[in-house]
Enzyme design. Structure first.
Site, mmCIF file in Angstrom:
data_model
loop_
_atom_site.group_PDB
_atom_site.id
_atom_site.type_symbol
_atom_site.label_atom_id
_atom_site.label_comp_id
_atom_site.label_asym_id
_atom_site.label_seq_id
_atom_site.Cartn_x
_atom_site.Cartn_y
_atom_site.Cartn_z
ATOM 1 C CD GLU A 105 -2.630 1.209 2.639
ATOM 2 O OE1 GLU A 105 -3.591 2.005 2.705
ATOM 3 O OE2 GLU A 105 -2.348 0.407 3.559
ATOM 4 C CE LYS A 149 -7.350 2.026 2.822
ATOM 5 N NZ LYS A 149 -6.182 2.468 3.635
ATOM 6 C CB CYS A 162 -5.196 -1.228 4.271
ATOM 7 S SG CYS A 162 -4.429 -1.239 5.923
#
Length: 311
Positions: free
Chosen positions: A44, A133, A167
Site C-alpha cells: 500500500e 480505496k 488494507c
C-alpha cells in the site's frame, strides 16, 4: 493446470522522493523477474510513502500552514494516471515481463484530491486499470478521498482473475463479497497493518473466498524518513520500528504458503496452481453452491466490468 510463480516485495520506498522510489521499484521488480515471478505485488502507498506518524498539521477545527506545505510535498511525490511516473511503472512491468500491482498515492489533477490506489500493469507495458480505496481509515481521511465504487476492478488474465482490496477495506464484508462475485482467484491485499491479527484476516479471506491471497506490507524504520521530518516533534515520539512488515501468501484453503516476513526487507515467492482454487470449492463456494441468492442479494453501485487482458 500449469503452475507459475508470484512475488511480493516487502520494502520501504524512498519516502517523499518520487524519482528515487521509482528507481527502487525497478530494482525490486527486476529481482523478482530474475526469480521467475509472473505477478509482482508492492505494498500500500509504496509510491512514495505511507505517511505513518504524520498529522499534516491537522486537529479538529484547524490546519497549520506547515501542514499544508507538507501535504503539497506529499502531492508532488505522488502519481497520476498516464503521467510520466505512471508510464515509468508501465515500462518497469514490461522490463520484468510480469503483471505489476503496486500501491500508489494517486493524485487527481482535475479535482486536486489524493487517493490511496492500486495500479495494475501488464507484461506488455500497458496500464490496465486501478482500484481506489473506498474508505480510508481514521486519520487517513484527512489526506485521501473515497472511491465511488467504479474501481472495484478485476482483471481476467492468462494467470487467472486478479483483483483485491486495500488494507482495512478487507474488513468490509460487502466489499469482499463484491470481489468474490467477480470471480477473483488471485486476491491482492496491499496493506499498512503489521499486527498479528492481520494474519488471521488474510487466512480467513482465503478460506472464505476460496482464492489465493497475497498480502504485501512495507518494512519501515524511522531512519527511512527524510532528516527534516525525523527532527519534528511528532516523529520524535514514534518508535524506531514504524512497520514490521508481515507480508504473506496464503493458499485457497487458508494454509500459509510463504511468510509472514517480519522485520526486514525482502521478497516472498510462491507457486500458484489455479487447479487448487477449483479443488477448494468442492465443499464451499461463496458465490455458487454455498450461496443463497434466494435470500441474499448484493448490488454495487457504479461497479466496473471485469477487464479482459489477453497478454
Amino acid at each position: 493446470m500449469k503452475a507459475y510463480k508470484v512475488a511480493i516485495v516487502q520494502a520501504s520506498p524512498v519516502i517523499f522522493d518520487l524519482e528515487a522510489t521509482l528507481h527502487k521499484v525497478a530494482e525490486w521488480a527486476n529481482n523478482c523477474a530474475r526469480q521467475g515471478a509472473r505477478l509482482i505485488l508492492f505494498p500500500e502507498a509504496f509510491v512514495s510513502a505511507y505517511p505513518r506518524g504524520l498529522s499534516f498539521g491537522t486537529v479538529v477545527g484547524s490546519r497549520t500552514p506547515e501542514g499544508r506545505e507538507l501535504w503539497q510535498r506529499y502531492w508532488n511525490s505522488s502519481v497520476a494516471e498516464g503521467d510520466p511516473a505512471c508510464q515509468r511503472l508501465a515500462r518497469i512491468a514490461k522490463e520484468a515481463q510480469a503483471y505489476l500491482a503496486i500501491g500508489v498515492n494517486e493524485k487527481d489533477t482535475t479535482s486536486g484530491t489524493l487517493y490511496c490506489s492500486m495500479f495494475y500493469f501488464s507484461p506488455a507495458g500497458k496500464f490496465l486499470g486501478k482500484h481506489r480505496k473506498i474508505k480510508p481509515t481514521g486519520q487517513e481521511r484527512v489526506i485521501w478521498g473515497e472511491d465511488d465504487g467504479s474501481t472495484l476492478t478485476t482483471l481476467d488474465t492468462p494467470l487467472g482473475k486478479i483483483g483485491g482490496l486495500i488494507c482495512w477495506e478487507n474488513y468490509m464484508p460487502l466489499a469482499r463479497m463484491a470481489m468474490y462475485q467477480k470471480g477473483v482467484q488471485l486476491y491482492l491485499a496491499p496493506t499498512a497493518d503489521a499486527r498479528d491479527s492481520w494474519q488471521h484476516t488474510m487466512r480467513h479471506i482465503a478460506l472464505e473466498g476460496r482464492c489465493y491471497v497475497l498480502a504485501g506490507n512495507q518494512y519501515v524504520i524511522k531512519s527511512n524518513y527524510p532528516e527534516d521530518l525525523q527532527a519534528t516533534d511528532e516523529m520524535k515520539k514514534q518508535p524506531d520500528s514504524l512497520c514490521r512488515g508481515g507480508s504473506v501468501i496464503v493458499g485457497p484453503l487458508g494454509e500459509l504458503i510463504a511468510g509472514p516476513l517480519w522485520d526486514k526487507e525482502g521478497i516472498l515467492t510462491a507457486e500458484i496452481n489455479l487447479g487448487r482454487v477449483t479443488e477448494a470449492k468442492l465443499d464451499f463456494d461463496p458465490i455458487g453452491h454455498y450461496h443463497r441468492p434466494d435470500l441474499f442479494n448484493l448490488s454495487v453501485r457504479n461497479q466496473s466490468e471485469t477487464i479482459k487482458v489477453d497478454e
